[in-house]
Design an enzyme around this catalytic site. Structure first.
Site, short mmCIF file in Angstrom:
data_model
loop_
_atom_site.label_atom_id
_atom_site.label_comp_id
_atom_site.label_asym_id
_atom_site.label_seq_id
_atom_site.Cartn_x
_atom_site.Cartn_y
_atom_site.Cartn_z
N SER A 80 8.54 37.51 -71.37
CA SER A 80 8.59 36.95 -70.08
C SER A 80 8.48 37.91 -69.14
O SER A 80 9.32 38.93 -68.95
CB SER A 80 9.86 35.95 -69.72
OG SER A 80 9.76 35.11 -71.07
N ARG A 92 14.58 36.06 -61.90
CA ARG A 92 15.03 36.68 -63.28
C ARG A 92 16.18 37.98 -63.08
O ARG A 92 15.89 38.88 -63.34
CB ARG A 92 14.00 37.37 -64.10
CG ARG A 92 12.79 36.32 -64.37
CD ARG A 92 11.88 36.85 -65.35
NE ARG A 92 11.05 35.45 -65.86
CZ ARG A 92 11.10 34.70 -66.72
NH1 ARG A 92 12.46 34.72 -67.65
NH2 ARG A 92 10.30 33.61 -66.97
N CYS A 210 -0.38 22.25 -77.53
CA CYS A 210 0.05 20.74 -77.79
C CYS A 210 -0.31 19.91 -76.69
O CYS A 210 -0.48 18.57 -76.66
CB CYS A 210 1.60 20.74 -77.90
SG CYS A 210 2.74 21.48 -76.95
N CYS A 216 2.38 13.71 -79.63
CA CYS A 216 3.25 14.88 -79.34
C CYS A 216 4.27 15.27 -80.72
O CYS A 216 5.10 15.78 -80.66
CB CYS A 216 4.27 14.37 -78.32
SG CYS A 216 3.46 14.78 -76.67
N ASP A 232 10.97 20.81 -77.20
CA ASP A 232 12.07 21.84 -76.58
C ASP A 232 12.30 21.24 -75.13
O ASP A 232 13.29 21.68 -74.35
CB ASP A 232 11.68 23.23 -76.59
CG ASP A 232 10.54 23.68 -76.18
OD1 ASP A 232 9.22 22.65 -76.48
OD2 ASP A 232 10.06 24.76 -75.67
N CYS A 275 -11.04 9.37 -66.20
CA CYS A 275 -10.99 10.44 -65.65
C CYS A 275 -11.91 11.55 -66.19
O CYS A 275 -11.90 11.41 -67.62
CB CYS A 275 -9.77 11.03 -65.46
SG CYS A 275 -9.47 12.86 -64.77
N CYS A 281 -7.08 17.76 -70.42
CA CYS A 281 -5.55 17.61 -70.27
C CYS A 281 -4.96 16.41 -71.05
O CYS A 281 -3.47 16.65 -71.12
CB CYS A 281 -5.52 17.16 -68.67
SG CYS A 281 -5.43 15.54 -68.21
N CYS A 285 1.36 17.12 -70.28
CA CYS A 285 2.58 17.25 -70.79
C CYS A 285 3.57 15.87 -70.42
O CYS A 285 3.53 15.66 -69.23
CB CYS A 285 3.49 18.44 -70.64
SG CYS A 285 4.93 18.64 -71.50
N CYS A 303 -1.07 16.29 -61.47
CA CYS A 303 -2.43 15.81 -61.83
C CYS A 303 -3.46 16.31 -60.77
O CYS A 303 -4.68 16.78 -61.12
CB CYS A 303 -2.75 14.49 -61.94
SG CYS A 303 -4.28 13.54 -61.98
#
Length: 361
Positions: A80, A92, A210, A216, A232, A275, A281, A285, A303
């Site tokens: 990261s 961070r 994913c 999912c 997660d 669309c 897309c 998610c 979106c």
């Protein structure tokens, strides 16, 4: 707990066994933990088992010994890093409020020294959403050529965006600027997973992340106490699928809760069905959709930004797809011209040595 996890997983039939060690911060477990992981995988895996281990870390605790282990067993390490020091250190920080950029860079340099495969994961938040060009070139100039950018979208208990989260138009602008920084000069030298995934989908029809899938049911999350969840982003009591100490993987795969959770992905808003960008897309998610009354039919809060990005890059993405397909065709023609040499025949290139030790190598 750890042995049960590895033993039962290695007992399933998989082409490749993939485990991503995440946290919190997995490096807190120390090198001996990962040594134990390797020992258990050797103990319970078959002779021909292929295992992919990966670690997602802030890189501040990487040691030489840990890097040596990761190199030997070909761990892929995600680090990261949110940009240059001033940007990275905004959020961070240590518990004392000190920035972690120097320690992160030190850890990444250790990984490089031992030739550990790693990529950079950049969280796009209010700290850096206006700095796409700066961040991209900073990472490239540092010699980091594998990037992934994820939007920071977090809600409070009332489903309002938290202050450090980004809005749709900001994400769209960031991605447009990022693409403009990458294209055309770096298309074959810097891998940006966000763009690679689009090309993979458009050229080969493969969903390699994913978010692009229509279901999912992608992986399992195993918590420290053995509890298992479908994602997660959704480690929630009502979505607990079982516990590694008492529930089999087969039971969890067939669990009504798992199947129902996965099916929500395709329950996108009716506007999504018409669309132009749905193929890329897939409604986005679920985390970005289930912000009001936990309904999957909500339009993604990102979106408008996604549409801006897809429209901004569509023509150049199509050109890049055509370029890649032409290169593949050219490469295949070259391969087809190679004489069919036996392994011990003189190499066709005229080097005078055996094919298996020359071009056949």
């Amino acid at each position: 707990m750890l042995e049960r996890l590895i033993k039962t997983y290695m007992g399933t039939r998989q082409p490749v066994y993939s485990i991503c060690w995440q946290g919190g911060e997995p490096a807190l477990m120390g090198t001996n933990f990962f040594l134990k992981v390797i020992e258990l995988q050797k103990k319970h895996g078959t002779a021909k088992a292929r295992i992919n281990n990966s670690v997602q870390t802030n890189a501040t605790l990487i040691t030489e010994r840990m890097a040596q282990l990761f190199a030997r067993y070909k761990f892929l390490v995600g680090c990261s890093l949110d940009g240059p020091e001033k940007i990275h250190n905004k959020y961070r920080v240590t518990t004392k409020g000190n920035g972690t950029h120097k320690e992160a860079i030190k850890g990444i340099e250790i990984l490089k020294r031992y030739n550990v495969q790693f990529n950079i994961l950049t969280l796009v938040s209010q700290a850096n959403v206006d700095n796409a060009h700066e961040i991209y070139h900073y990472l490239k100039n540092m010699g980091f050529y594998f990037h992934q950018y994820i939007p920071c979208v977090e809600f409070d208990k009332n489903k309002n965006l938290l202050p450090f989260s980004i809005k749709a138009e900001q994400w769209g602008r960031f991605m447009c600027n990022l693409f403009d920084s990458w294209y055309p000069n770096d298309i074959f030298s810097v891998s940006v997973r966000n763009f690679d995934s689009i090309l993979s989908k458009k050229i080969d029809g493969i969903n390699d992340i994913c978010v692009m899938g229509k279901n999912c049911c992608q992986y399992f999350v195993v918590e420290y106490n053995g509890d298992i969840y479908p994602c997660d982003f959704f480690v929630e009591k009502q979505l607990k699928l079982g516990n590694i100490m008492e529930t089999s993987w087969e039971e969890m795969l067939d669990s009504p809760a798992y199947v129902k959770f996965g099916a929500q992905k395709k329950l996108w808003n009716e506007k999504c069905s018409t669309c132009d960008h749905l193929e890329l897309c897939a409604g986005d998610c679920l985390k970005n959709r289930m912000y009001a009354q936990n309904l999957p039919q909500n339009i993604s809060c990102l979106c408008p930004g996604l549409k801006t990005f897809f429209n901004h890059t569509r023509h150049r993405s199509d050109i890049l797809c055509e370029t890649i397909q032409n290169l593949r065709t050219k490469e295949q023609k070259m391969i087809d011209k190679i004489p069919k040499s036996g392994r011990n025949d003189p190499c066709f290139c005229g080097s005078g040595i055996k094919f298996k030790k020359c071009c056949g190598k």
